[in-house]
Design a protein around this motif. Structure first.
Motif, short mmCIF file in Angstrom:
data_model
loop_
_atom_site.label_atom_id
_atom_site.label_comp_id
_atom_site.label_asym_id
_atom_site.label_seq_id
_atom_site.Cartn_x
_atom_site.Cartn_y
_atom_site.Cartn_z
N HIS A 230 0.90 -1.12 0.03
CA HIS A 230 0.15 0.20 0.11
C HIS A 230 0.89 1.11 -0.17
O HIS A 230 0.24 2.41 -0.30
N PHE A 231 1.99 1.34 0.26
CA PHE A 231 3.19 2.23 0.14
C PHE A 231 2.80 3.29 1.31
O PHE A 231 2.72 4.51 0.69
N GLY A 232 1.85 2.91 2.16
CA GLY A 232 1.83 3.82 3.19
C GLY A 232 0.36 4.30 3.35
O GLY A 232 -0.31 5.09 4.42
N GLY A 233 -0.39 3.71 2.34
CA GLY A 233 -1.97 3.97 2.61
C GLY A 233 -2.44 4.59 1.20
O GLY A 233 -1.74 4.83 0.31
N TYR A 234 -3.85 4.71 1.20
CA TYR A 234 -4.84 5.03 0.17
C TYR A 234 -4.27 6.48 -0.41
O TYR A 234 -4.00 7.36 0.48
N ALA A 235 -3.77 6.70 -1.39
CA ALA A 235 -3.58 7.89 -2.20
C ALA A 235 -2.22 8.57 -1.74
O ALA A 235 -1.82 9.72 -1.91
N LYS A 236 -1.40 7.64 -1.20
CA LYS A 236 0.09 7.84 -0.65
C LYS A 236 1.06 7.72 -1.82
O LYS A 236 0.87 6.80 -2.36
N LEU A 237 1.95 8.70 -2.09
CA LEU A 237 2.63 8.55 -3.16
C LEU A 237 4.20 9.08 -2.89
O LEU A 237 4.62 10.19 -3.03
N PRO A 238 4.85 8.02 -1.99
CA PRO A 238 6.16 8.23 -1.61
C PRO A 238 7.11 8.33 -2.65
O PRO A 238 6.90 7.97 -3.83
N PRO A 239 8.39 8.90 -2.62
CA PRO A 239 9.52 9.02 -3.65
C PRO A 239 9.44 7.80 -4.38
O PRO A 239 9.89 7.80 -5.53
N GLU A 240 9.78 6.64 -3.65
CA GLU A 240 10.05 5.44 -4.17
C GLU A 240 8.97 4.97 -5.00
O GLU A 240 9.51 4.43 -6.15
N LEU A 241 7.96 5.12 -4.78
CA LEU A 241 6.73 4.67 -5.84
C LEU A 241 6.68 5.64 -7.01
O LEU A 241 6.36 5.13 -8.24
N ARG A 242 6.86 7.11 -6.90
CA ARG A 242 6.83 7.83 -8.11
C ARG A 242 8.19 7.59 -8.90
O ARG A 242 7.93 7.42 -10.08
N ALA A 243 9.36 7.21 -8.34
CA ALA A 243 10.29 6.78 -9.00
C ALA A 243 9.99 5.63 -9.83
O ALA A 243 10.66 5.45 -10.87
N PHE A 244 9.46 4.70 -9.31
CA PHE A 244 9.10 3.39 -9.78
C PHE A 244 8.20 3.62 -11.32
O PHE A 244 8.32 3.00 -12.38
N ILE A 245 7.10 4.32 -10.80
CA ILE A 245 6.24 4.90 -11.83
C ILE A 245 7.12 5.34 -12.89
O ILE A 245 6.76 5.03 -14.36
N GLU A 246 7.80 6.14 -12.82
CA GLU A 246 8.73 6.99 -13.89
C GLU A 246 9.49 5.92 -14.67
O GLU A 246 9.67 5.97 -15.80
N HIS A 247 10.22 5.03 -13.80
CA HIS A 247 11.10 4.29 -14.48
C HIS A 247 10.22 3.12 -15.56
O HIS A 247 10.67 2.78 -16.41
N PHE A 248 9.12 2.73 -14.90
CA PHE A 248 8.24 1.77 -15.68
C PHE A 248 7.81 2.27 -16.97
O PHE A 248 7.93 1.78 -17.91
N GLU A 249 7.77 3.72 -16.87
CA GLU A 249 7.17 4.38 -18.18
C GLU A 249 8.17 4.53 -19.16
O GLU A 249 8.04 4.42 -20.35
N ALA A 250 9.43 5.01 -18.60
CA ALA A 250 10.59 5.11 -19.22
C ALA A 250 11.00 3.66 -20.08
O ALA A 250 11.35 3.70 -21.11
N ASP A 251 10.77 2.57 -19.49
CA ASP A 251 11.28 1.32 -19.84
C ASP A 251 10.25 0.76 -20.64
O ASP A 251 10.62 -0.18 -21.79
N PHE A 252 9.03 0.81 -20.49
CA PHE A 252 7.99 0.08 -21.03
C PHE A 252 7.03 1.01 -21.91
O PHE A 252 5.91 0.24 -22.40
N GLY A 253 6.90 2.34 -21.71
CA GLY A 253 6.03 3.03 -22.62
C GLY A 253 4.88 3.00 -22.07
O GLY A 253 3.78 3.09 -22.70
N VAL A 254 4.47 2.67 -20.57
CA VAL A 254 3.00 2.61 -20.03
C VAL A 254 3.13 3.49 -18.67
O VAL A 254 4.11 3.21 -18.00
N LEU A 255 2.18 4.44 -18.82
CA LEU A 255 2.00 5.25 -17.57
C LEU A 255 1.20 4.63 -16.69
O LEU A 255 0.08 4.00 -16.92
N LEU A 256 1.55 4.19 -15.59
CA LEU A 256 0.66 3.49 -14.40
C LEU A 256 0.13 4.71 -13.54
O LEU A 256 0.76 5.92 -13.45
#
Length: 299
Positions: A230-256
């Protein structure tokens, strides 16, 4: 149906553990009403029309994907919509609620004590008196008809590939329960994994069991609930989750999205690293949409 709804995710971690990771792009299925919300609404909208309703009434928080989806559905299919929002009104409206208003939804605000009564029959009857006759949709859109719409995804997926597990982010548990229902009715020997986006949501097991029991006469056992992503709870966006999403989009062309699918893919990859899936398994993660939530996070 758009082409290429099933996308291979050639993540090095998955490859190193011998797991074939696929992403089902439900976010591309309907550009105007993307993701699992459209599936949950499908048979509810038909029921509303059959019962002669012209208004839809539902509940949600200030950043609710469900409220946004109901407002859009009302615009597309000719229903007036009423959204009862948890908490006090804040102006200017956040992007989610502003979109609801643009799509024609009337917003009314309930204090948190009153909002907790949203499932009480007497309270719902009072709402019908206050706002007039309306088709009631529960928070998150989860009910028996919603499960039927979600269950159809299993048949669509089976037309594309064989798989051992299908993973989805869980909020109210409706999408998870619908997928479990679809697998059970197809007698397909895969499992559903629900990666919960809320903190302290062990209660969801009872919710899912109640939903599947109502649909089949008994609770289903073909699903798993994972509570630690849950990364801290509903609608929480800690830096590590934001970084994961950014890397995923860069690597696979999909925005989560930041509330559900970002946590889902991060969690699935962690489970792969923990050898939760046998070597040679095919795992399908479901992108359920929700990208409008980024507007509230200042993408």
């Amino acid at each position: 149906m758009p082409d290429q709804l099933l996308q291979l995710i050639p993540h090095p971690l998955a490859a190193s553990y011998g797991v074939r990771l696929l992403l089902w792009r439900d976010d591309l299925l309907n550009p105007d009403l993307p993701g699992n919300k459209a599936r949950k609404l499908k048979y509810n909208l038909l029921a509303a029309r059959t019962q002669g309703h012209t208004h839809l009434l539902t509940f949600g928080g200030a950043y609710s994907n469900h409220l946004a989806a109901v407002a859009t559905a009302g615009r597309l299919y000719g229903f007036d919509t009423i959204g009862l929002v948890r908490g006090e009104e804040h102006t200017p409206l956040n992007p989610t609620l502003a979109r609801c208003v643009t799509d024609g939804m009337q917003l009314h605000y309930l204090d948190r004590t009153t909002y907790r009564r949203r499932t009480e029959p007497e309270f719902l009857a009072d709402l019908q008196k206050t706002y007039g006759p309306a088709y009631l949709l529960p928070e998150g859109g989860t009910n028996a008809l919603a499960l039927r719409g979600v269950a159809e995804l299993i048949g669509e997926l089976r037309q594309q590939t064989d798989f051992d597990a299908v993973a989805v982010a869980a909020g109210t548990g409706g999408t998870l329960a619908g997928l479990a229902l679809g697998l059970a009715e197809a007698h397909y020997p895969a499992r559903v994994l629900g990666l919960v986006a809320l903190k302290g949501a062990g209660f969801l097991r009872d919710e899912v069991d109640a939903l599947t029991q109502a649909a089949t006469g008994q609770p289903l056992t073909n699903y798993e609930l994972h509570l630690n992503y849950h990364f801290g709870g509903y609608a929480k966006l800690p830096p590590e989750l934001r970084a994961f999403i950014e890397h995923f989009e860069a690597d696979f062309g999909v925005l989560l999205d930041p509330i559900y699918t970002g946590k889902l893919l991060s969690g699935v990859l962690d489970l792969i690293s923990r050898r939760h899936f046998a070597r040679g398994s095919t795992v399908v993660a479901v992108h359920t949409g929700g990208l409008q939530a980024w507007a509230g996070f200042g993408q």
